[in-house]
Write an enzyme that holds these catalytic residues in place. Structure first.
Site, mmCIF file in Angstrom:
data_model
loop_
_atom_site.group_PDB
_atom_site.id
_atom_site.type_symbol
_atom_site.label_atom_id
_atom_site.label_comp_id
_atom_site.label_asym_id
_atom_site.label_seq_id
_atom_site.Cartn_x
_atom_site.Cartn_y
_atom_site.Cartn_z
ATOM 1 N N ARG A 225 20.738 -6.945 16.915
ATOM 2 C CA ARG A 225 21.422 -5.717 16.641
ATOM 3 C C ARG A 225 20.819 -4.399 16.202
ATOM 4 O O ARG A 225 19.789 -4.479 15.634
ATOM 5 C CB ARG A 225 22.799 -5.863 15.842
ATOM 6 C CG ARG A 225 23.636 -6.883 16.451
ATOM 7 C CD ARG A 225 24.634 -6.328 17.550
ATOM 8 N NE ARG A 225 25.902 -7.145 17.812
ATOM 9 C CZ ARG A 225 25.570 -7.943 19.178
ATOM 10 N NH1 ARG A 225 24.271 -7.933 19.883
ATOM 11 N NH2 ARG A 225 26.464 -8.892 19.404
ATOM 12 N N HIS A 273 21.324 -2.087 26.043
ATOM 13 C CA HIS A 273 22.116 -3.185 25.732
ATOM 14 C C HIS A 273 22.250 -4.305 26.785
ATOM 15 O O HIS A 273 23.600 -4.641 27.013
ATOM 16 C CB HIS A 273 23.244 -2.995 24.851
ATOM 17 C CG HIS A 273 23.704 -4.211 24.005
ATOM 18 N ND1 HIS A 273 24.494 -3.805 22.799
ATOM 19 C CD2 HIS A 273 23.741 -5.438 24.144
ATOM 20 C CE1 HIS A 273 24.766 -5.249 22.128
ATOM 21 N NE2 HIS A 273 24.172 -6.079 23.144
#
Ligand code: NAP
Ligand code: GLV
Length: 310
Positions: A225, A273
């Protein structure tokens, strides 16, 4: 039994809801409607759902997350401490993560980045042969994603180590466990691949202090993340040369703002992502199986340990 479906990534929910409904015929699925009434759902199937979902749907008995990471759910108001959260386990993501990590490692170690630049010069310029001992790989997190990444890279004969909270003893992978072995793990690592979940313990773990412990000319691959990485620290260490390059898939702010320095940095490769997407067919199959087990009162795997945060 009513099940609410809410996914920020899919404007058209029908390709999800229709097959889910067919696989779980005893329940009634409804798409989230931000302007509609509260439906009093017992279960929710979500991916980055709207911020008020748990305030409005306050009768939820369990939440099924269409992804591996559950950190986004913990930020939402109204989430009850005792509502079980069930996450996706692999569902086709681990192999994608292994591909991504292999690409990032090979691009640096086999100097494909250099050959890309050299092609523009039209000179036939072989670079020195690879010496894998100079490319020790360290994988942070040895769960579903990390284990697959570590095993894949070890199969190419790179020296690979894994670091995790409780250990995962895999053949051919050196094992480091807990904070007390973090320094030793970082010190033997040149290519650091982060597959950790985001928790209070792991936030900011890719910091100047930790990154400085890596071997010189390190390469960082962040597929965990964005909040794992202190972005300014990475930029400073790229400038100083301690870090040679970074391959980044996740960011503090997503989408990455257009004026962010990462976009134009010559030694950062970035993707939006996508390292390991929740593939629709595999995800639907797994979530439906989990929901059916829940409805039959059978034990479930992939239940998030709320005390650990993953
Ligand atoms: P997982 O199976 O739960 O594995 C998590 C691993 O991290 C475990 O090995 C765990 O140790 C370790 N860990 C957690 N906290 C730790 C700590 N404080 N210190 C050391 N080790 C720690 O999760 P997963 O399915 O592999 O997914 C991992 C993460 O990948 C997700 O949470 C998500 O953030 C990210 N992800 C990103 C993408 C993408 O497209 N970029 C896609 C999927 C997933 P133990 O084994 O000891 O519990
Ligand atoms: C994607 O980032 C996931 O956590 O599944």
């Amino acid at each position: 039994m009513k099940i609410i479906f809410a996914s920020a990534h899919d404007t058209d929910s029908e390709p999800w809801i229709k097959p889910l409904q067919a696989l779980v015929p005893t329940a009634e699925f409804q798409n989230w409607d931000e302007h509609g009434p509260t439906i009093g759902a017992q279960l929710a199937v979500v991916w980055n759902p709207p911020a008020d979902i748990f305030l409005r749907e306050s009768k939820l008995e369990a939440i099924f997350n269409l992804g591996a990471g559950v950190d986004a759910l913990f930020r939402l108001p109204g989430l009850k401490d005792d509502t079980p959260i069930v996450r996706l386990e692999d569902a086709g993501m681990a192999v994608q993560m292994a591909e991504y990590a292999a690409y990032a490692l090979l691009r640096a170690s086999r100097q494909f980045d250099a050959y890309e630049a050299l092609q523009n010069t039209q000179f036939w310029t072989p670079q020195p042969d690879i010496d894998r001992r100079k490319w020790p790989v360290g994988v942070m997190g040895m769960g579903v994603m990390g284990a697959r990444v570590a095993q894949t890279l070890a199969s190419f004969n790179y020296p690979v180590a894994g670091w995790s909270r409780s250990g995962n003893d895999l053949p051919g992978i050196a094992q480091f466990v807990g904070r007390h072995q973090l320094s030793a793990f970082l010190g033997r690592t040149r290519v650091l691949i982060n597959t950790l979940p985001l928790t209070d313990e792991t936030r900011g773990i890719l910091s100047r202090q930790n990154l400085l412990e890596l071997q010189p000319h390190a390469h960082i691959v962040n597929v965990g993340r964005g909040e794992h990485l202190i972005e300014e620290d990475l930029l400073a260490l790229l400038d100083s040369g301690h870090i040679q390059g970074a391959t980044l898939d996740v960011f503090r702010q997503e989408p990455l703002p257009q004026d962010h320095p990462f976009w134009r940095h010559p030694r950062i490769t970035l993707t939006p992502h996508v390292a390991a997407a929740s593939l629709r067919e595999e995800s639907i199959e797994q979530v439906a199986e989990k929901i059916n087990r829940y409805l039959r009162g059978e034990p479930l795997t992939g239940v998030v340990a709320r005390s650990k945060g993953y």
